[in-house]
Design a protein around this motif. Sequence first.
Motif, PDB file in Angstrom:
ATOM      1  N   ARG A  62      23.426   8.658 -39.815  1.00 11.76           N
ATOM      2  CA  ARG A  62      23.195   9.268 -38.510  1.00 11.76           C
ATOM      3  C   ARG A  62      22.442  10.579 -38.701  1.00 11.76           C
ATOM      4  O   ARG A  62      22.576  11.240 -39.723  1.00 11.76           O
ATOM      5  N   THR A  63      21.695  10.946 -37.689  1.00 12.41           N
ATOM      6  CA  THR A  63      21.017  12.241 -37.728  1.00 12.41           C
ATOM      7  C   THR A  63      22.000  13.330 -37.305  1.00 12.41           C
ATOM      8  O   THR A  63      23.084  13.033 -36.770  1.00 12.41           O
ATOM      9  N   ARG A  64      21.626  14.567 -37.548  1.00 11.97           N
ATOM     10  CA  ARG A  64      22.474  15.680 -37.096  1.00 11.97           C
ATOM     11  C   ARG A  64      22.603  15.612 -35.587  1.00 11.97           C
ATOM     12  O   ARG A  64      21.630  15.355 -34.878  1.00 11.97           O
ATOM     13  N   VAL A  87      18.824   7.123 -39.135  1.00  8.76           N
ATOM     14  CA  VAL A  87      17.768   7.019 -40.137  1.00  8.76           C
ATOM     15  C   VAL A  87      18.028   5.737 -40.911  1.00  8.76           C
ATOM     16  O   VAL A  87      19.117   5.558 -41.478  1.00  8.76           O
TER      17      VAL A  87
END
Length: 181
Positions: A138-140, A146
């Motif tokens: 997961r992205t921030r 991703v």
Amino acid sequence: MAGMSAKIDYRQLVEFQKKLQQLAKAPNIDEFVNSCAKELAARLLAKVIQRTPVGNYAKYRTVTATRDSKNHKKGDTYQKRIKGTKIGGTLRRGWTANKQIGAKEYAQSLPVSKNGNVYTITIINPVYYAPYVEFGHRTRGGKGWVKGQFMLTESERELAMITPKILEERLQKYLGELFKW
């Protein structure tokens, strides 16, 4: 029905039986299997290292050429990397099965463990973010994803397809040396 008689020469069969007994008692059969495992592990390492992406953390600035040079004419604008910024490679260098040594000695130094009839070589990447690059993350903020690169997964799949051919060639060579074919 007419009777048939045939002469059979069992000498070659007996000779083959002796060679098979010789194979069962071969002192270097473990050595042969170890070398096969090491070759497959070395091939896997080569494939996974080649597939591993290298991060580019370099920062660039736009520069205008003040004079003519080999690459630029006066007044041309181009991108120049700022000193101190880098291009990665930590993840790629992290793949290992043992301590890093010279390339020729590396394949022979791979640690093989035997448990029953199973020979194992563990390929690892101790870089903490390796699983995130392999499988995705997961992205921030948790709003995006991703995709994973699947360097090891794809390399294993590719190696599994060519393993039978590699082992068959190695086994034919080994039996040829043992039986003097």
